[in-house]
Write a protein that holds these residues in place. Structure first.
Motif, PDB file in Angstrom:
ATOM      1  N   SER A  65     -15.484  -5.814 -16.087  1.00  0.00           N
ATOM      2  CA  SER A  65     -14.279  -6.070 -15.305  1.00  0.00           C
ATOM      3  C   SER A  65     -13.654  -4.730 -14.936  1.00  0.00           C
ATOM      4  CB  SER A  65     -13.292  -6.914 -16.118  1.00  0.00           C
ATOM      5  OG  SER A  65     -12.087  -7.068 -15.425  1.00  0.00           O
ATOM      6  N   LEU A  66     -13.904  -4.281 -13.731  1.00  0.00           N
ATOM      7  CA  LEU A  66     -13.319  -3.033 -13.257  1.00  0.00           C
ATOM      8  C   LEU A  66     -11.897  -3.275 -12.764  1.00  0.00           C
ATOM      9  CD1 LEU A  66     -16.309  -1.553 -11.210  1.00  0.00           C
ATOM     10  CD2 LEU A  66     -15.377  -0.637 -13.324  1.00  0.00           C
ATOM     11  N   ASN A  67     -11.085  -2.264 -12.877  1.00  0.00           N
ATOM     12  CA  ASN A  67      -9.740  -2.297 -12.315  1.00  0.00           C
ATOM     13  C   ASN A  67      -9.799  -1.676 -10.926  1.00  0.00           C
ATOM     14  OD1 ASN A  67      -8.358  -3.354 -14.661  1.00  0.00           O
ATOM     15  ND2 ASN A  67      -8.777  -1.382 -15.620  1.00  0.00           N
ATOM     16  N   VAL A  68      -9.705  -2.515  -9.903  1.00  0.00           N
ATOM     17  CA  VAL A  68      -9.845  -2.067  -8.520  1.00  0.00           C
ATOM     18  C   VAL A  68      -8.487  -2.127  -7.834  1.00  0.00           C
ATOM     19  CG1 VAL A  68     -11.002  -2.448  -6.313  1.00  0.00           C
ATOM     20  CG2 VAL A  68     -12.208  -2.940  -8.452  1.00  0.00           C
ATOM     21  N   ALA A  69      -8.102  -1.021  -7.194  1.00  0.00           N
ATOM     22  CA  ALA A  69      -6.822  -0.957  -6.478  1.00  0.00           C
ATOM     23  C   ALA A  69      -7.075  -0.809  -4.987  1.00  0.00           C
ATOM     24  CB  ALA A  69      -5.985   0.203  -6.993  1.00  0.00           C
ATOM     25  N   PHE A  70      -6.481  -1.708  -4.200  1.00  0.00           N
ATOM     26  CA  PHE A  70      -6.504  -1.591  -2.744  1.00  0.00           C
ATOM     27  C   PHE A  70      -5.177  -0.996  -2.277  1.00  0.00           C
ATOM     28  CE2 PHE A  70      -9.575  -5.002  -3.421  1.00  0.00           C
ATOM     29  CZ  PHE A  70     -10.574  -4.709  -2.499  1.00  0.00           C
ATOM     30  N   PHE A  71      -5.244  -0.164  -1.237  1.00  0.00           N
ATOM     31  CA  PHE A  71      -4.031   0.424  -0.678  1.00  0.00           C
ATOM     32  C   PHE A  71      -4.008   0.183   0.836  1.00  0.00           C
ATOM     33  CE2 PHE A  71      -4.857   2.708  -4.560  1.00  0.00           C
ATOM     34  CZ  PHE A  71      -3.597   2.917  -5.114  1.00  0.00           C
ATOM     35  N   CYS A  72      -2.962  -0.509   1.305  1.00  0.00           N
ATOM     36  CA  CYS A  72      -2.820  -0.713   2.750  1.00  0.00           C
ATOM     37  C   CYS A  72      -1.339  -0.740   3.102  1.00  0.00           C
ATOM     38  CB  CYS A  72      -3.513  -1.989   3.210  1.00  0.00           C
ATOM     39  SG  CYS A  72      -2.859  -3.510   2.487  1.00  0.00           S
ATOM     40  N   ALA A  73      -1.004  -0.341   4.306  1.00  0.00           N
ATOM     41  CA  ALA A  73       0.399  -0.220   4.694  1.00  0.00           C
ATOM     42  C   ALA A  73       1.109  -1.561   4.649  1.00  0.00           C
ATOM     43  CB  ALA A  73       0.505   0.399   6.086  1.00  0.00           C
ATOM     44  N   ARG A  74       0.389  -2.641   5.003  1.00  0.00           N
ATOM     45  CA  ARG A  74       1.024  -3.951   4.992  1.00  0.00           C
ATOM     46  C   ARG A  74       0.028  -5.021   4.574  1.00  0.00           C
ATOM     47  NH1 ARG A  74       1.015  -2.194  10.455  1.00  0.00           N
ATOM     48  NH2 ARG A  74      -0.879  -2.932  11.457  1.00  0.00           N
ATOM     49  N   LEU A  75       0.542  -6.048   3.941  1.00  0.00           N
ATOM     50  CA  LEU A  75      -0.233  -7.254   3.641  1.00  0.00           C
ATOM     51  C   LEU A  75       0.516  -8.375   4.347  1.00  0.00           C
ATOM     52  CD1 LEU A  75      -2.759  -8.059   1.993  1.00  0.00           C
ATOM     53  CD2 LEU A  75      -1.197  -8.891   0.249  1.00  0.00           C
ATOM     54  N   LYS A  76       0.156  -8.577   5.616  1.00  0.00           N
ATOM     55  CA  LYS A  76       1.003  -9.361   6.504  1.00  0.00           C
ATOM     56  C   LYS A  76       0.159 -10.137   7.492  1.00  0.00           C
ATOM     57  CE  LYS A  76       5.210  -8.589   9.210  1.00  0.00           C
ATOM     58  NZ  LYS A  76       6.133  -7.553   9.732  1.00  0.00           N
ATOM     59  N   LYS A  77       0.484 -11.360   7.742  1.00  0.00           N
ATOM     60  CA  LYS A  77      -0.258 -12.206   8.675  1.00  0.00           C
ATOM     61  C   LYS A  77      -0.308 -11.571  10.065  1.00  0.00           C
ATOM     62  CE  LYS A  77      -0.074 -16.676  10.979  1.00  0.00           C
ATOM     63  NZ  LYS A  77       0.677 -17.930  11.171  1.00  0.00           N
ATOM     64  N   GLY A  78      -1.510 -11.638  10.665  1.00  0.00           N
ATOM     65  CA  GLY A  78      -1.628 -11.232  12.064  1.00  0.00           C
ATOM     66  C   GLY A  78      -2.239  -9.874  12.291  1.00  0.00           C
TER      67      GLY A  78
END
Length: 664
Positions: free
Chosen positions: A20-33
């Motif tokens: 079980s790796l600890n994976v981090a995602f980075f993005c400016a927004r988590l938003k529909k569209g």
């Protein structure tokens, strides 16, 4: 391949404690569209379902995706404050960090050296398309071009992005197109409902009685130049078809702007409404001036609709039909819609599951290489840069159990050779081919990829189920396209293009790899001694005919001579080698664009060898000590193609006349 046993045992033990790796995602927004958000959310779901712990760090979150994570678990969404963002990111603890957008491309590089860092690049539109942000976007694009090499792995979402961002060492991982179908498996029931939606938004109930085009895009004036939405009115006039524009919008002002242009504009549709739009339209269009991929086009293709776009960015890679300007595009649309009953949707480049599987493999492979660099070769003394409650137990377990682990890493090992085989039915040929490989190739790590080109027999499918080698269903046979696709899926440092009517007798793969390694600046392709079943020569290098009527035509001049004949017993540089058994460097093959699909029947392999010579100064080499049986003609009948030969001669006559193909 020579292994450092102690080093790899240590790495195996670390990896084994990290199921079980600890994976981090980075993005400016988590938003529909927005396309990036869909990629991040989908990949996070798959990784979490496979048992990994996922955290998504974002600056803006509207909760659209967050609500769908609860059914899976193992996913946490953290909205970061821009205050002291630099310091916050640098202190985040994880095994793997994946940066998807600015400003995280820069910030993730400042994380602890123990973290394996991956950049997932969607490309950057030309700054000129954003007059109000031109300097900012120039700086962002230049930073990424100059700093991606500092990541442990860079990934591009298309070959266009890879070239445009100059990511020469990046892997290409296409986005999927099946997310709407997965969410709504009975999506056909949504057909015919767009008219009701349009009516509810104030349009005439019969406004969609006439066939119409669909454009799915972000709304808003800031995007109108980039997405080309202000030109939809002109396209509507040229095609004499209404256009429905659907997309994400933050204000009704956007809808009024496009409604004034005579478009039917619908903002912020649900996924069900979006599927209805795809099903009810005649075709999907995009006038975007730049696209790294373009999800709406592949969404439309996934439900069986044609897609059309300008020939800018990666539109063509999605399977869309393209043209260089709006006038040409309108004619392409009209011509193709007249033949719509003949339309066959192209094969999906990737499903989201395949996208996530490739990500999972990249994570493990990159993590392994990264740990290898950190730990070095000293088995008695190594210290990870970060020691905390997560890593300390791993080190203790590592030190106590390292000697109990096997040397081999299964799919985490580096692959020396990928063997690419196209096949259609004829299990009686494929089975002995695979068995001979597995009986004779030893002491290297290899994989076999099979490309099925339209098998119809049930026995073939049963055989595929009995073997562990992956089978890719390619549809219609095309030697170039089939091998190019398999090469794009391969992991080996080297690839072997191999006919399914061959059998390995004495393949000598280790020696072939040694020849490549010791002659990197001289040899680009290696061919072997191929024998007919009667042990007469079928191939000992390809030469060029010097006299009419076959002047400039490739030929197996030594065909049918005895295998012990003095002309074929010695290895030598030759003009080219046959694609029936051709070794080459995988990255070199991909960089050259693989085999050219302009050839329909012959000359693809010789053309590739000549490109190696012309572009990189690399020769083709006949290696006489590697021996295979080739039952030539058992797979398809050999055809002489005048068009292929004319293309070949027009390209390579000058190179042939220069006599530079035979010696260094």
């Amino acid at each position: 391949m020579i292994f450092n046993h102690e080093k790899f045992l240590r790495l195996r033990s670390i990896i084994s404690t990290q199921d079980s790796l600890n994976v981090a995602f980075f993005c400016a927004r988590l938003k529909k569209g927005y396309g990036v958000d869909l990629v991040v959310a989908t990949q996070a779901k798959y990784l979490a379902a496979w048992g990994h712990k996922v955290k998504i760090y974002t600056l803006v979150n509207d909760g659209f995706f967050t609500s769908s994570f609860s059914e899976i678990g193992n996913i946490e969404v953290i909205t970061l404050s821009t205050f002291r963002l630099n310091s916050t990111v640098s202190k985040i603890v994880c095994d793997v960090a994946i940066a998807h957008t600015d400003p995280f491309f820069e910030l993730v590089l400042k994380m602890n050296s123990y973290v394996t860092k991956i950049a997932w690049d969607y490309g950057e539109p030309p700054p000129e398309l954003f007059p109000e942000q031109i300097e900012q976007r120039k700086a962002q694009k230049e930073f990424r071009r100059l700093h991606h090499h500092l990541y442990h792995k860079a990934i591009a979402i298309s070959n266009f992005v890879k070239e445009d961002m100059r990511l020469t060492k990046a892997d290409v991982v296409y986005c999927g197109s099946d997310h709407l179908i997965i969410e709504h498996p009975q999506y056909e029931k949504l057909r015919g409902k767009l008219a009701n939606l349009a009516s509810s938004r104030g349009y005439s109930p019969n406004c969609l009685d006439k066939p119409f085009l669909l454009c799915v895009s972000r709304l808003g004036e800031i995007y109108s130049r980039y997405k080309g939405t202000n030109d939809l009115q002109e396209l509507s006039l040229l095609t004499n078809m209404p256009i429905v524009l659907i997309g994400k919008s933050d204000t009704y002002k956007d809808v009024k702007h496009f409604k004034a242009q005579g478009l039917i504009c619908i903002d912020n549709p649900s996924n069900e409404q979006l599927i209805s739009a795809y099903l009810d339209c005649s075709a999907c269009v995009s006038l975007s001036r730049w696209e790294g991929y373009n999800l709406p086009l592949v969404e439309a293709i996934a439900v069986g609709r044609m897609s059309f776009a300008l020939d800018l960015g990666a539109h063509k890679e999605t399977g869309a039909k393209v043209a260089s300007n709006i006038n040409e595009l309108s004619q392409v649309i009209i011509d193709n819609l007249q033949r719509i009953d003949q339309y066959i949707p192209p094969k999906t480049l990737y499903s989201w599951k395949e996208n996530a599987q490739k990500l999972k493999f990249i994570i493990y492979e990159t993590r392994l290489k990264h740990l290898s660099t950190i730990l070095g070769d000293n088995s008695k003394s190594f210290v990870l840069p970060i020691i905390n409650k997560t890593t300390l137990p791993r080190i203790k377990k590592l030190q106590s159990k390292a000697n109990n682990y096997s040397l081999y890493f299964s799919n985490l090992e580096k692959v020396d050779l990928s063997i690419l085989i196209l096949s259609k039915d004829k299990v009686n040929l494929l089975k002995p081919c695979l068995e001979s490989i597995k009986q004779t190739i030893q002491h290297i790590n290899y994989e076999i990829l099979i490309g099925d080109t339209g098998s119809e027999l049930s026995d073939t499918e049963l055989y595929y189920k009995s073997i562990q080698d992956p089978v890719f269903y390619l549809g219609k046979y095309n030697f170039s396209a089939g091998n190019n696709y398999l090469a794009s899926q391969a992991r080996g440092r080297y690839i072997l293009l191999l006919n399914n009517d061959t059998e390995a007798i004495l393949p000598s793969i280790q020696e072939i790899i040694r020849i490549f390694e010791t002659n990197k600046n001289q040899i680009g392709a290696i061919g072997c001694k191929l024998l007919y079943p009667n042990f007469r020569i079928q191939h000992a290098g390809v030469f060029i005919c010097k006299h009419e009527p076959y002047k400039y035509i490739p030929e197996h001049i030594n065909k049918n001579c005895k295998s012990a004949d003095h002309k074929v017993v010695n290895s030598q540089i030759v003009p080219a080698v046959t694609g029936a058994c051709l070794f080459t460097n995988r990255q070199l093959f991909l960089d050259l664009g693989g085999l050219d699909s302009v050839y329909q029947e012959e000359c693809q392999d010789i053309d590739y060898c000549f490109k190696l010579r012309d572009k990189y100064g690399l020769y083709s080499y006949y290696y006489a000590d590697s021996t295979w049986i080739h039952k030539e003609g058992r797979t398809r009948s050999a055809k002489e193609n005048l068009q292929d030969r004319n293309i070949f001669i027009s390209r390579w006559q000058n190179l042939i006349d220069s006599n530079s193909l035979y010696s260094s």
